[in-house]
Design a protein around this motif. Structure first.
Motif, PDB file in Angstrom:
ATOM      1  N   ALA A 190       0.823  -1.226   0.000  1.00 36.15           N
ATOM      2  CA  ALA A 190       0.000   0.000   0.000  1.00 36.15           C
ATOM      3  C   ALA A 190       0.855   1.275   0.000  1.00 36.15           C
ATOM      4  CB  ALA A 190      -0.925  -0.005   1.227  1.00 36.15           C
ATOM      5  N   CYS A 191       1.974   1.244  -0.737  1.00 30.42           N
ATOM      6  CA  CYS A 191       2.840   2.461  -0.733  1.00 30.42           C
ATOM      7  C   CYS A 191       2.267   3.526  -1.648  1.00 30.42           C
ATOM      8  CB  CYS A 191       4.250   2.089  -1.181  1.00 30.42           C
ATOM      9  SG  CYS A 191       4.363   1.752  -2.958  1.00 30.42           S
ATOM     10  N   GLY A 192       1.517   3.131  -2.682  1.00 24.00           N
ATOM     11  CA  GLY A 192       0.880   4.123  -3.543  1.00 24.00           C
ATOM     12  C   GLY A 192       1.756   4.659  -4.661  1.00 24.00           C
ATOM     13  N   ASN A 193       2.988   4.195  -4.785  1.00 25.89           N
ATOM     14  CA  ASN A 193       3.869   4.709  -5.856  1.00 25.89           C
ATOM     15  C   ASN A 193       3.249   4.544  -7.237  1.00 25.89           C
ATOM     16  OD1 ASN A 193       5.875   5.654  -4.282  1.00 25.89           O
ATOM     17  ND2 ASN A 193       7.426   4.113  -4.845  1.00 25.89           N
ATOM     18  N   CYS A 194       2.629   3.385  -7.448  1.00 29.39           N
ATOM     19  CA  CYS A 194       2.058   3.123  -8.780  1.00 29.39           C
ATOM     20  C   CYS A 194       1.003   4.170  -9.124  1.00 29.39           C
ATOM     21  CB  CYS A 194       1.455   1.721  -8.821  1.00 29.39           C
ATOM     22  SG  CYS A 194       0.270   1.415  -7.511  1.00 29.39           S
ATOM     23  N   ALA A 195       0.142   4.457  -8.157  1.00 28.95           N
ATOM     24  CA  ALA A 195      -0.922   5.439  -8.411  1.00 28.95           C
ATOM     25  C   ALA A 195      -0.318   6.814  -8.644  1.00 28.95           C
ATOM     26  CB  ALA A 195      -1.875   5.482  -7.225  1.00 28.95           C
ATOM     27  N   LEU A 196       0.798   7.062  -7.966  1.00 30.16           N
ATOM     28  CA  LEU A 196       1.439   8.377  -8.042  1.00 30.16           C
ATOM     29  C   LEU A 196       1.943   8.666  -9.451  1.00 30.16           C
ATOM     30  CD1 LEU A 196       1.886  10.436  -5.776  1.00 30.16           C
ATOM     31  CD2 LEU A 196       4.225   9.603  -5.580  1.00 30.16           C
ATOM     32  N   VAL A 197       2.497   7.613 -10.101  1.00 27.04           N
ATOM     33  CA  VAL A 197       3.102   7.858 -11.419  1.00 27.04           C
ATOM     34  C   VAL A 197       2.128   7.614 -12.567  1.00 27.04           C
ATOM     35  CG1 VAL A 197       5.404   7.268 -10.568  1.00 27.04           C
ATOM     36  CG2 VAL A 197       4.018   5.518 -11.722  1.00 27.04           C
ATOM     37  N   CYS A 198       0.920   7.132 -12.248  1.00 26.14           N
ATOM     38  CA  CYS A 198      -0.022   6.823 -13.335  1.00 26.14           C
ATOM     39  C   CYS A 198      -0.580   8.124 -13.919  1.00 26.14           C
ATOM     40  CB  CYS A 198      -1.168   5.962 -12.825  1.00 26.14           C
ATOM     41  SG  CYS A 198      -2.434   5.732 -14.093  1.00 26.14           S
ATOM     42  N   PRO A 199      -0.378   8.366 -15.216  1.00 25.54           N
ATOM     43  CA  PRO A 199      -0.867   9.615 -15.810  1.00 25.54           C
ATOM     44  C   PRO A 199      -2.367   9.594 -16.097  1.00 25.54           C
ATOM     45  CG  PRO A 199       0.952   8.657 -17.095  1.00 25.54           C
ATOM     46  CD  PRO A 199       0.428   7.599 -16.184  1.00 25.54           C
ATOM     47  N   ASP A 200      -3.009   8.457 -15.920  1.00 24.71           N
ATOM     48  CA  ASP A 200      -4.404   8.366 -16.371  1.00 24.71           C
ATOM     49  C   ASP A 200      -5.386   7.915 -15.298  1.00 24.71           C
ATOM     50  OD1 ASP A 200      -2.797   7.870 -19.232  1.00 24.71           O
ATOM     51  OD2 ASP A 200      -4.664   9.035 -19.355  1.00 24.71           O
ATOM     52  N   LEU A 201      -5.007   8.060 -14.024  1.00 23.96           N
ATOM     53  CA  LEU A 201      -5.943   7.792 -12.911  1.00 23.96           C
ATOM     54  C   LEU A 201      -6.556   6.403 -13.025  1.00 23.96           C
ATOM     55  CD1 LEU A 201      -7.555  11.256 -13.363  1.00 23.96           C
ATOM     56  CD2 LEU A 201      -6.451  10.588 -11.236  1.00 23.96           C
ATOM     57  N   VAL A 202      -5.710   5.423 -13.364  1.00 25.31           N
ATOM     58  CA  VAL A 202      -6.184   4.042 -13.499  1.00 25.31           C
ATOM     59  C   VAL A 202      -6.254   3.375 -12.127  1.00 25.31           C
ATOM     60  CG1 VAL A 202      -5.601   1.781 -14.476  1.00 25.31           C
ATOM     61  CG2 VAL A 202      -5.138   3.868 -15.787  1.00 25.31           C
ATOM     62  N   ILE A 203      -5.321   3.792 -11.217  1.00 26.32           N
ATOM     63  CA  ILE A 203      -5.050   3.003 -10.012  1.00 26.32           C
ATOM     64  C   ILE A 203      -5.604   3.687  -8.757  1.00 26.32           C
ATOM     65  CG2 ILE A 203      -3.198   1.944  -8.648  1.00 26.32           C
ATOM     66  CD1 ILE A 203      -1.397   2.249 -11.184  1.00 26.32           C
ATOM     67  N   SER A 204      -6.305   2.909  -7.921  1.00 27.91           N
ATOM     68  CA  SER A 204      -6.608   3.421  -6.568  1.00 27.91           C
ATOM     69  C   SER A 204      -6.090   2.374  -5.572  1.00 27.91           C
ATOM     70  CB  SER A 204      -8.110   3.676  -6.396  1.00 27.91           C
ATOM     71  OG  SER A 204      -8.844   2.621  -6.962  1.00 27.91           O
ATOM     72  N   VAL A 205      -5.696   2.861  -4.418  1.00 29.40           N
ATOM     73  CA  VAL A 205      -4.998   2.005  -3.441  1.00 29.40           C
ATOM     74  C   VAL A 205      -5.650   2.167  -2.076  1.00 29.40           C
ATOM     75  CG1 VAL A 205      -2.766   1.503  -2.354  1.00 29.40           C
ATOM     76  CG2 VAL A 205      -2.840   2.419  -4.701  1.00 29.40           C
ATOM     77  N   GLU A 206      -5.854   1.045  -1.375  1.00 33.49           N
ATOM     78  CA  GLU A 206      -6.354   1.173  -0.003  1.00 33.49           C
ATOM     79  C   GLU A 206      -5.492   0.294   0.903  1.00 33.49           C
ATOM     80  OE1 GLU A 206      -9.817  -2.304  -0.006  1.00 33.49           O
ATOM     81  OE2 GLU A 206     -10.395  -0.188   0.026  1.00 33.49           O
ATOM     82  N   ARG A 207      -5.438   0.700   2.158  1.00 36.02           N
ATOM     83  CA  ARG A 207      -4.592  -0.043   3.092  1.00 36.02           C
ATOM     84  C   ARG A 207      -5.490  -0.922   3.945  1.00 36.02           C
ATOM     85  NH1 ARG A 207       0.003   2.363   7.082  1.00 36.02           N
ATOM     86  NH2 ARG A 207       0.509   0.353   8.026  1.00 36.02           N
ATOM     87  N   VAL A 208      -5.166  -2.180   4.007  1.00 38.40           N
ATOM     88  CA  VAL A 208      -6.039  -3.086   4.768  1.00 38.40           C
ATOM     89  C   VAL A 208      -5.468  -3.403   6.134  1.00 38.40           C
ATOM     90  CG1 VAL A 208      -7.202  -4.050   2.795  1.00 38.40           C
ATOM     91  CG2 VAL A 208      -5.030  -5.068   3.543  1.00 38.40           C
ATOM     92  N   ALA A 209      -4.124  -3.346   6.299  1.00 44.80           N
ATOM     93  CA  ALA A 209      -3.561  -3.655   7.636  1.00 44.80           C
ATOM     94  C   ALA A 209      -2.373  -2.738   7.873  1.00 44.80           C
ATOM     95  CB  ALA A 209      -3.125  -5.106   7.659  1.00 44.80           C
TER      96      ALA A 209
END
Lengths: 358, 248, 74
Positions: free
Chosen positions: C55-74
């Protein structure tokens, strides 16, 4: 309503503020400098904003922004400066924004001169920018008329959501004449829900834009604009018929030229020559119907302009071949005398009589 | 369960038209997130340029203007003078700002106009198909510098951030990049500080964001990020050039 | 401190196959899904090993097209 002696440029500003103008973006250029100067003094007092831009190009785009934000905004310039604003004016028309543009025109082409001229007729009525668009172009012939037109201009611009141009020239701008300021006629004006004042979380975003990449959408915008211009044609034509009854020769002249032509008409009438004048006040929409009101006595028309002949095209279109159309003009800032007009008129009548053997 | 990342309300639901891997998309998102986090969306008016970001008026979830090429700072000035309490920003590319619109950006800064400008520098004209821009690197091949940009003919790339930082009216001028997560976070912080500069009426604010153009650079999106880091950053040093709080 | 755990969601039809996200995942669980083609005609990015996500969110950070959302479960 007390009368006050005022210079044309300043009277235009006083009327603009009275007409609701609160924002002005301009740039120095002779012979309209008194306009930004006056606005820089008086607009702040009226709770408005004056800003001198870095160029006429920037100024017209500031007008675009201010109008899009719902402000009653004006700019002014002179011929080459108005040339620089043409792209912005085209955007303003495409985005359907209201504003008032004053052109105190001067001799051209190029840097030209600073004396009065009417050589911006095509630029104003045919549009110097890109695309099918029109401006409501109003040409006052004296300071009182300039004030009266300006007082209404912002309401008209808001009503149709389009620019209104007041087309004067160096003389109208620099002359002093007594004027009275009237309150603008009440006009049913819709709210500006289209303006970008911030959604306030209460509505979807407003977008001020003239881009339509989809050709079908751009055609739809164009058809919508044409429908608007039809309404302007129907409601906003203004002209004066001056001594045209029983006239044989009818001059066509606007603004400063019309003042001199009226004197020429008086001289000719005293000499027993029946001359008259059609004075367009709205240059676009051009008063074509004025020509349908002319009596059977008319044998010739003559377009008189401070240019090499531009309005003559509209005169010929309106004449529809019913009469020969002559032309007399001076340019570069040279002003014809009434005697020059009298002689040109009489010469034309001689030629027309000779041709028709009357 | 907590949300780490979700789409910001600062952007509409409209999908971007940008090319795959174009970092305009990241920059749009950062601006949208900052506007949302600063609770400015309801009072924001943005101005889109002419260039790849011309359609930005469909992407930002606030009132927008589409300006003529290069004139966004003038349009933004007009809006701000009518609505001084609102947040006004312009989003421009390098063809728009550093070429045809140079006078407008210089004078907006010179007037200390209380607007925020997001300046995306990708060293090329994107929308029109890859022509040379004033920010194009020396030796960089484009469709109008096919033999590589040559300084004798076209001068050297223009450094806008340093240029504007000499202007007293400029309150906040910073150059950042979006070529990796660390720098993306720094870019967001700079954008936020720029909007705070406007909010606190500390003068004109601009963030120059080094950005990629995979299509017209003729590289993959991943290679483009590397090219930016190796070629653009040395010439366009990152950092703050003017900050309202610390003396310049 | 228990290791953070996250869930990543890909709105695959927004993906343009630019691959930027695959270069920043610290646990290297992102790849282009060669078996799928999205509405735009690209191989969309996807998670190869969801349990490893921190759940670091790096992928969502670099995505230019808002494809990725991230949630933390633990």
């Amino acid at each position: 309503m007390e009368k006050v002696l005022m210079k044309g440029n300043e009277a235009l500003c006083a009327a603009a503020i009275r007409g609701g103008c609160r924002y002005f973006f301009g740039y120095p250029i002779t012979p309209q400098n008194e306009i930004p100067e006056y606005m820089s003094r008086e607009l702040p007092k009226a709770g408005g904003v004056f800003l001198q831009a870095e160029s006429e190009v920037a100024a017209i785009n500031m007008v675009y922004g201010a109008a899009g934000a719902g402000g009653r905004v004006m700019t002014s310039s002179s011929s080459p400066g108005i040339a620089l604003k043409q792209e912005g004016i085209s955007y303003i028309c495409g985005a359907e924004l209201p504003c008032v543009i004053v052109n105190i025109s001067r001799g051209g082409p190029g840097l030209g001169g600073i004396q009065p001229s009417q050589a911006d007729y095509f630029q104003s009525t045919r549009g110097g920018g890109n695309g099918d668009y029109r401006l409501l172009v109003l040409a006052p012939a004296n300071i009182q008329e300039a004030v009266d037109l300006m007082t209404e201009a912002f309401d008209i611009a808001d009503y149709y959501r389009m620019p209104v141009m007041i087309l004067g020239d160096g003389m109208i701008g620099q002359m002093m004449e007594p004027v009275v300021f009237k309150t603008p006629a009440a006009r049913e004006l819709p709210e500006k829900e289209w303006a970008t004042t911030g959604t306030g979380g209460a509505r979807t975003p407003n977008i001020i834009n003239s881009l339509r990449l989809d050709p079908a959408e751009l055609e739809k915008l164009n058809l919508h604009l044409q429908e608007k211009y039809e309404r302007v044609r129907a409601n906003e034509v203004r002209y004066e018929m001056h001594q045209t009854d029983e006239a044989e020769l009818v001059f066509v002249a606007y603004g400063t030229s019309a003042r001199i032509v009226k004197n020429a008409v008086a001289v000719m009438r005293r000499q027993g020559v029946k001359a008259g004048l059609i004075r367009p006040i709205s240059l676009w929409p051009f008063p074509e119907r004025a020509f349908d009101e002319l009596p059977g006595s008319v044998r010739a028309l003559m377009s008189v302009e401070l240019s090499q002949g531009q309005m003559i095209d509209d005169v010929k279109i309106s004449a529809r071949g019913r009469w020969p159309v002559g032309f007399y003009g001076r340019s570069g800032g040279m002003i014809f005398t009434q005697q020059e007009i009298v002689e040109a008129g009489e010469k034309m009548l001689r030629e027309v009589s000779h041709v028709s053997g009357v | 369960m907590s949300v780490v990342f979700e789409k910001t309300k600062g952007l509409t639901d409209k999908e971007f038209h940008y090319c795959p891997g174009c970092t305009h998309g990241i920059i749009h998102r950062l601006v949208g997130e900052v506007l949302e986090e600063m609770d400015l969306l309801d009072d924001a008016i943005g101005v889109a340029p002419v260039g790849c970001a011309v359609l930005a008026y469909d992407y930002f979830n606030c009132d927008m203007h589409e300006a003529a090429h290069g004139r966004a700072p003038a349009v933004a000035t007009g809006v701000k003078r009518v609505l001084p309490e609102k947040t006004v920003f312009a989003y421009q590319g390098d063809g728009d700002l550093a070429s045809i619109g140079t006078a407008e950006i210089v004078h907006a800064a010179h007037r200390g106009e209380m607007i925020t400008v997001i300046f995306v520098n990708n060293a090329i004209y994107g929308m029109t198909g890859g022509q040379m821009a004033p920010t194009t690197m020396i030796g960089q091949k484009t469709t109008t510098s096919p033999f590589g940009r040559n300084a004798e003919q076209t001068g050297s790339p223009i450094r806008i951030a340093e240029m504007l930082a000499t202007i007293d009216g400029a309150g906040f001028i910073e150059r950042v990049s979006v070529h990796n997560p660390v720098h993306i976070r720094k870019t967001k912080k700079a954008i936020r500080t720029a909007f705070e500069c406007q909010q606190n009426r500390k003068g004109f604010s601009m963030v120059e964001v080094l950005s990629t153009c995979p299509t017209n650079w003729g590289m993959s999106p991943i290679a483009s990020l590397g090219w930016l880091a190796e070629n653009m950053i040395p010439y366009y040093p990152l950092g703050n050039f003017r900050n309202p709080d610390k003396e310049a | 401190m228990a290791k953070a755990r996250g869930n990543v969601f890909f709105d695959s039809d927004r993906c343009k196959g630019c691959e930027l996200c695959t270069t920043v995942c610290p646990v290297d669980i992102l790849a282009m899904n060669r078996q799928a083609i999205n509405r735009k005609g690209y191989h969309p990015a996807h998670v190869t090993d969801p349990e490893k996500c921190i759940a670091c969110g790096n992928c969502a950070l670099v995505c230019p097209d808002l494809v990725i959302s991230v949630e933390r479960v633990a």
